[in-house]
Design a protein around this motif. Structure first.
Motif, mmCIF file in Angstrom:
data_model
loop_
_atom_site.group_PDB
_atom_site.id
_atom_site.type_symbol
_atom_site.label_atom_id
_atom_site.label_comp_id
_atom_site.label_asym_id
_atom_site.label_seq_id
_atom_site.Cartn_x
_atom_site.Cartn_y
_atom_site.Cartn_z
ATOM 1 N N PRO A 177 0.039 3.470 4.615
ATOM 2 C CA PRO A 177 0.352 3.563 3.184
ATOM 3 C C PRO A 177 1.404 2.519 2.804
ATOM 4 O O PRO A 177 2.307 2.219 3.565
ATOM 5 C CB PRO A 177 0.888 4.985 3.035
ATOM 6 C CG PRO A 177 1.383 5.356 4.387
ATOM 7 C CD PRO A 177 0.456 4.671 5.364
ATOM 8 N N SER B 271 4.942 5.785 1.382
ATOM 9 C CA SER B 271 4.554 7.113 1.872
ATOM 10 C C SER B 271 4.873 8.222 0.889
ATOM 11 O O SER B 271 4.296 9.313 0.982
ATOM 12 C CB SER B 271 5.261 7.389 3.209
ATOM 13 O OG SER B 271 6.680 7.311 3.043
ATOM 14 N N GLU C 36 1.960 10.381 -1.532
ATOM 15 C CA GLU C 36 0.939 11.318 -1.020
ATOM 16 C C GLU C 36 0.512 12.307 -2.097
ATOM 17 O O GLU C 36 1.323 12.850 -2.835
ATOM 18 C CB GLU C 36 1.498 12.083 0.179
ATOM 19 C CG GLU C 36 0.502 13.067 0.770
ATOM 20 C CD GLU C 36 1.110 13.877 1.896
ATOM 21 O OE1 GLU C 36 0.675 13.700 3.046
ATOM 22 O OE2 GLU C 36 2.042 14.665 1.619
ATOM 23 N N TYR D 232 -2.926 8.326 -0.149
ATOM 24 C CA TYR D 232 -1.716 7.506 -0.213
ATOM 25 C C TYR D 232 -2.019 6.268 -1.045
ATOM 26 O O TYR D 232 -3.166 5.824 -1.154
ATOM 27 C CB TYR D 232 -1.271 7.038 1.178
ATOM 28 C CG TYR D 232 -0.546 8.066 2.010
ATOM 29 C CD1 TYR D 232 0.762 8.436 1.689
ATOM 30 C CD2 TYR D 232 -1.148 8.637 3.116
ATOM 31 C CE1 TYR D 232 1.439 9.366 2.460
ATOM 32 C CE2 TYR D 232 -0.470 9.572 3.889
ATOM 33 C CZ TYR D 232 0.814 9.929 3.549
ATOM 34 O OH TYR D 232 1.484 10.847 4.316
ATOM 35 N N THR E 213 -2.176 2.614 -0.972
ATOM 36 C CA THR E 213 -2.210 1.629 0.114
ATOM 37 C C THR E 213 -2.180 0.185 -0.367
ATOM 38 O O THR E 213 -1.955 -0.721 0.437
ATOM 39 C CB THR E 213 -3.483 1.833 0.953
ATOM 40 O OG1 THR E 213 -4.623 1.656 0.106
ATOM 41 C CG2 THR E 213 -3.513 3.226 1.557
ATOM 42 N N THR F 74 11.455 4.386 1.466
ATOM 43 C CA THR F 74 10.245 5.216 1.558
ATOM 44 C C THR F 74 10.034 6.103 0.351
ATOM 45 O O THR F 74 8.999 6.755 0.247
ATOM 46 C CB THR F 74 10.320 6.098 2.818
ATOM 47 O OG1 THR F 74 11.510 6.910 2.745
ATOM 48 C CG2 THR F 74 10.357 5.233 4.069
#
Length: 776
Positions: free
Chosen positions: A565, A568, A571, A584, A586, A609
């Motif tokens: 991803p 992250s 999600e 995710y 990407t 993140t």
């Protein structure tokens, strides 16, 4: 005899024998100063030396010198004082000759001879200045004066007479007319006395030539009339008259006219081997009876060309749109006809002409300018319209230039909830295309239309300035202005009684923000709309290119490794596909060959993140009340073309207690055909109602908009494809009646002031297509 006047000055002491004092007895430097200091005016000479030559009346003799009886009458004749010193200054005009003729075109230098006869041998410094003045004999008017330069000085042998020659200073006669003149030469002594010489002579300036046409520096079109007068009242008659244009003779008629001095012709520019164009030089010559030649030239312009149009703006190929600033430097020797300067923009059968405003009167700037609103004449299918500049000079010569522009009057397309079935195409080494799993371009975690949200939620928009498009077929190149940073803004309104976006021109399309709203960063009233600038996410990552058995991209798919991803924190299992794909974010998709970012978010973007796709929106901190809220994006390109997105509707429940939102929690969704949905509490719906289902995990195909069939108080079935076999969800997702979701749009029927806005809804201006496939 020499022409001139004599001056006698006395000074020093007398002597009993009436002889001049010997030089040896006088200090030379003292003598020079004495002459300068003591030389009296002429009318006081007798006072200095006593009786004159006639010895009877005390006046000067007729020759201006002291008489022989000066010594007898002078006082102090007992030998105790030296005899008085005398000098005589005369001026003779040596050139020009008396009664002679001076040719005005020749070099003319007056020459004068100044003779000083002194009783003392060292009188060489008596002449201080010699001036030659030209005087017209009849009118006595002066026509110039020069100071002559001493060229030579000599003392006559065995005498105290000094002869000066003055000249070497030319006098310009070229501006004089023919006639009789006096040359007056005036010599001044150191002591201030002066003598004058005068002669009369004639000046031959040659024939008088006057060119009445063509006018100097004037432009003529096609031909130029010639009208010239030539005469010589003093040295006539005139002969050998010629006219030439450059090296080419001009045929003429004359002399004629009432005075018999007029010469006429017509110069036909097209009658020459090479038609005349540009600067021309007419030369006229004539001779008088003395053979003196006069000539006069006249510059004029042969003009068959229109004005010069230069430094145009916009330039060839420049990208324009909306309101365009247009200018051009336009010049012409004959003068530009201001009313003729226009610009024409055209596309197909649509043209629009606009007059350019001239520069201010007296300005050296030759730039003509105007503003041009292209939105009134050019449609969204115009990519390369033509622009032409046209102008005429005062003679009627016209010129024009034209070329193509690049054109973009289409605002960016923007959407907070674009279709979530986007697929990326990746070329293989053999030239075939590999097709990705479908995914949501703004990320699976981004809020969708109709969502029930908590205090914090993710908001992203897909914004692309795709430019204009041809009516049919494709384009090798599409001019695009690009979205201007700082002009992509998120608007949030929590008062659903007023529309957030409106249709302003009555075409049924939403195109502007409600004029009653005040965009602000601190909304405090029902007329405030929260405004937050958005920023683009740099292109990066890679879409999920593993095998999708249901994909049809005209190419085989290979590989089984899921990409990592890009962020992250994005999600969202409710948007996952079979096999765990696309839950995710990407890849951050680009558009254009320059890979321009297409995804915009709430800043800041931090490389960690949790903030790598921007920051979540905080409803409470931004004073957004619980309940329904309307969101939209305003995006503007670099040419000023702006547009609003379709509204996205969310219901805010910041404390999770419910009560402000009509959403109902789901218990289960089965994989039957059709799928059956169970609610936790009685739904209260009727067959035929349209509902929106979101946040279902596992049976993700249930997410969407459906027309339902009610089975009982807590069950209803969905029209459409069957669910995913074997999947069963409990305790997840929610449903809401579509009719309870606010519209957030309206129509502005009056611009104002004050404006009038009604509740009549409008449709989104443009949407991203479903099932879109694009090379990544």
């Amino acid at each position: 005899p020499l022409a001139g006047a004599a001056l006698m000055v006395g000074g020093g002491c007398g002597s009993p024998d009436n002889n001049f004092s010997p030089v040896a007895s006088v200090d030379a430097s003292h003598l020079d100063r004495g002459v300068a200091d003591l030389a009296p005016p002429v009318d006081r000479a007798s006072d200095a030396v006593g009786a004159m030559a006639d010895g009877t009346d005390g006046t000067a003799g007729t020759d201006g010198t002291l008489g022989a009886d000066v010594a007898d009458d002078a006082p102090g004749g007992n030998g105790d004082a030296p005899a008085p010193a005398t000098f005589k200054m005369t001026v003779d005009v040596d050139s020009p000759m008396a009664g002679g003729i001076a040719i005005a075109q020749n070099r003319f230098v007056p020459v004068a001879i100044v003779t000083v006869a002194s009783s003392m041998p060292s009188a060489t410094d008596l002449v201080q200045e010699v001036t030659a003045t030209l005087v017209q004999s009849q009118t006595k008017m002066q026509f110039g004066s020069v100071k002559l330069t001493q060229a030579k000085v000599e003392t006559l042998p065995e005498s105290t007479t000094v002869v000066y020659r003055f000249g070497d200073t030319p006098m310009d006669l070229t501006q004089q007319i023919s006639g009789t003149f006096d040359m007056v030469v005036t010599a001044k002594s150191v002591g201030g006395a002066q003598a004058e010489g005068r002669i009369t002579f004639q000046i031959d300036a040659g024939p008088s030539i006057r060119i009445d046409s063509p006018l100097a520096a004037k432009s003529y079109r096609g031909s130029a009339p010639v009208d010239i007068s030539i005469s010589d009242a003093v040295f006539g008659p005139v002969s050998e008259v010629t006219m030439t244009l450059g090296q080419r003779p001009v045929k003429f008629m004359g002399p004629g006219g009432t005075s018999g001095t007029q010469y006429t012709a017509t110069i036909d520019f097209s009658g020459f081997d090479v038609p005349l164009e540009g600067d021309q030089l007419l030369t006229v010559r004539a001779k008088n009876k003395n053979g003196t030649v006069s000539s006069l030239t006249r510059k004029f312009i042969s003009d068959s060309k229109g004005p010069t149009i230069a430094n145009t703006s916009p330039k060839v190929g420049d990208l324009v749109g909306k309101v365009v600033s247009i200018s051009a430097e336009i010049t012409d020797p004959a003068g530009v006809l201001d009313s003729s300067v226009v610009v024409v923009i055209a596309h197909g059968d649509m043209t629009y002409q606009r007059k350019l405003d001239p520069p201010p009167a007296g300005s050296t700037d030759r730039t003509y300018r105007t503003l041009f609103d292209t939105s009134n004449i050019l449609g969204s299918n115009a990519l390369f319209p033509s622009i032409s500049f046209r102008a005429s000079d005062v003679l009627g010569n016209e010129s024009s230039i034209g070329y193509l522009l690049s054109f973009d009057n289409t605002p960016p397309v923007a959407d907070l909830d674009p279709p979530d079935d986007f697929r990326s195409l990746m070329p293989e080494a053999d030239g075939t295309l590999k097709c990705s799993w479908k995914f949501d371009p703004v990320g699976p975690d981004a809020v969708d239309d109709g969502d029930l949200v908590a205090q914090l939620f993710d908001v992203r928009a897909r914004i692309e300035d795709q430019g204009n498009a041809p009516s049919s077929g494709g384009a090798d190149f599409t001019p695009i202005a690009g979205v201007e940073e700082g002009k992509a803004q998120l608007l949030v309104l929590d008062d659903i009684s007023a529309p957030l976006v409106v249709d302003t021109n009555g075409d049924g399309v939403c195109d502007a923000v409600n004029p009653f709203l005040k965009p602000t960063t601190t909304p405090m009233s029902s007329t405030d709309a929260l405004l937050i600038n958005m920023t683009p996410i740099p292109v990066g990552g890679s879409p999920d290119m593993t095998l999708d058995p249901n994909a049809n991209c005209n190419a085989g798919l290979t590989g089984a490794t899921l990409p990592l991803p890009s962020c992250s924190s994005t999600e969202n299992l409710s948007k996952s596909q079979a096999g765990g794909h696309s839950y995710y974010m990407t890849g951050y998709i680009p558009y254009t060959t320059g890979r321009t970012p297409a995804i915009w978010t709430v800043p800041p973007i931090v490389e960690d993140t949790v903030q790598c796709t921007g920051r979540q929106f905080d409803a409470s901190s931004n004073n957004i009340k619980d309940g329904w809220a309307c969101l939209a994006v305003v995006a503007t390109d670099r040419l000023g073309n702006g547009q609003v997105s379709r509204p996205l509707r969310v219901c805010v429940d910041h404390d999770g207690k419910g009560g402000e939102c009509p959403h109902k929690r789901l218990a289960t969704v089965t994989s039957t055909n059709p799928m059956v949905v169970e609610t936790e509490l009685p739904h209260g719906y009727s067959t035929g109602d349209v509902v929106v289902i979101r946040a279902v995990v596992g049976q993700v195909d249930a997410n969407g908009t459906w027309t339902i069939t009610v089975q009982d108080a807590t069950h209803f079935s969905l029209g459409g494809p069957p669910g995913i076999p074997g999947a069963r969800v409990s305790g997840g997702g929610w449903v809401v009646l579509q009719s309870l979701i606010p519209d957030c749009t309206g129509t502005q029927t009056v611009k104002g002031p004050p404006p009038v806005v009604t509740s009549k809804p409008c449709l989104p201006w443009r949407l991203f297509p479903r099932g879109e496939r694009r090379r990544f």
